[in-house]
Design an enzyme around this catalytic site. Structure first.
Site, PDB file in Angstrom:
ATOM      1  N   PRO A   2      -2.958   3.410  -1.492  1.00  0.00           N
ATOM      2  CA  PRO A   2      -3.233   3.652  -2.919  1.00  0.00           C
ATOM      3  C   PRO A   2      -2.117   3.091  -3.806  1.00  0.00           C
ATOM      4  CG  PRO A   2      -3.573   5.639  -1.615  1.00  0.00           C
ATOM      5  CD  PRO A   2      -2.904   4.649  -0.720  1.00  0.00           C
ATOM      6  N   GLU A   3      -2.484   2.142  -4.643  1.00  0.00           N
ATOM      7  CA  GLU A   3      -1.543   1.558  -5.595  1.00  0.00           C
ATOM      8  C   GLU A   3      -1.822   2.142  -6.984  1.00  0.00           C
ATOM      9  OE1 GLU A   3       0.865  -0.182  -4.595  1.00  0.00           O
ATOM     10  OE2 GLU A   3       0.300  -1.269  -2.783  1.00  0.00           O
ATOM     11  N   LYS A  58       2.866   5.136  -8.947  1.00  0.00           N
ATOM     12  CA  LYS A  58       1.939   5.566  -7.902  1.00  0.00           C
ATOM     13  C   LYS A  58       1.903   7.085  -7.752  1.00  0.00           C
ATOM     14  CE  LYS A  58       3.281   1.344  -5.447  1.00  0.00           C
ATOM     15  NZ  LYS A  58       3.843   0.774  -4.196  1.00  0.00           N
ATOM     16  N   ARG A 111      -3.284  10.018   7.510  1.00  0.00           N
ATOM     17  CA  ARG A 111      -2.053   9.708   8.246  1.00  0.00           C
ATOM     18  C   ARG A 111      -0.874  10.590   7.850  1.00  0.00           C
ATOM     19  NH1 ARG A 111      -1.077   3.375   9.035  1.00  0.00           N
ATOM     20  NH2 ARG A 111       0.375   4.285  10.541  1.00  0.00           N
TER      21      ARG A 111
END
Length: 274
Positions: A2-3, A58, A111
């Site tokens: 995710p940017e 972010k 993750r």
């Protein structure tokens, strides 16, 4: 990963579902993503109302009626979701905020590289993490000052969150491509016109990505990102995405500053040897 565009999409979603809602309970399914003790998190959140949402680079923030903020960083695979019943809980939900109206907001992270923190306010968080101005708020003058006299290669410098918060790897490649600047140029070698182009490219790339909710295949065919082949190309029957949309030269992949980098050797000319 995710940017900034993805995180802005998450923020808008959260703004729709949590604004003015009171948090009734905090369900912790996996404390690995917490950068705060579970008991402290519950104490600070339960009974608090979400008064606003913000984003810095972010990082996404829920502003609370207590004056504090809940800071969400999504790591490599983080996401958010909403559900009402146990049988609908999204897979890999690590923490769920139970709202007073019955909706539950999930912090999803397969993750587990994401992190949930508490901070006194966004400014304090920014200072603690040594983050520069948000890339969407960065002015041309701030960019020029940040690049001046720097012998660093332009690509790793733009990735440095102390210069500006929110520019990730593919975004910097796209910005440099749109500005026609080689990723191995020394920052201080850029002319005033090139810095102006670079600033305009930051705005173009980020706003385009946000408008398309970071759905890469919907980006214009004039964007370099299609060469990365992350998603269905604009024209699946063609390999045109592998070539520069300006001069049709083959897009090159090279490692710059340890990061995979895509660029055009024709419209982003190699810098002269020093």
């Amino acid at each position: 990963m995710p940017e900034l565009p993805e995180v802005e999409t998450y923020r808008r979603f959260l703004h729709e579902v949590v604004l003015h809602q009171t948090i009734a309970a905090v369900e912790i399914l996996d404390a690995h993503v917490l950068a705060v003790e579970p008991d402290i998190l519950r104490r600070e959140l339960v009974g608090a109302t979400v008064t606003g949402t913000r984003r810095l680079g972010k990082n996404c923030f829920l502003e609370l009626s207590t004056g504090k903020v809940l800071a969400l960083h999504f790591g490599m695979t983080g996401d958010v979701g909403a559900y009402r019943h146990d049988y609908d809980v999204p897979r890999f939900t690590r923490v769920a905020l139970h709202l007073q109206d019955g909706l539950r907001v999930a912090f999803i992270d397969p993750r587990k590289f994401g992190r949930i923190r508490l901070a006194d306010n966004v400014t304090a968080f920014q200072s603690e993490k040594k983050l520069g101005p948000d890339a969407l708020d960065l002015t041309a003058a701030e960019l020029a000052t940040g690049l001046a006299k720097k012998k660093t290669l332009i690509k790793p410098l733009l990735l440095d969150q102390r210069l500006t918060a929110g520019l990730g790897n593919w975004i910097v490649d796209e910005v440099l491509f749109q500005a026609a600047v080689h990723p191995e140029r020394r920052a201080a070698s850029l002319s005033a016109d090139e810095v102006t182009r670079l600033h305009a490219a930051v705005q173009l790339v980020l706003r385009t990505a946000i408008e398309q909710e970071a759905t890469y295949r919907q980006f214009p065919a004039t964007f370099l990102i299609h060469a990365r082949e992350w998603d269905t190309a604009p024209d699946p029957q063609s390999d045109a995405h592998r070539f520069c949309p300006r001069d049709k030269a083959l897009i090159v992949k090279k490692y710059v500053g340890g990061r995979a980098t895509y660029f055009c050797t024709v419209c982003q000319p190699q810098p002269q040897p020093e």
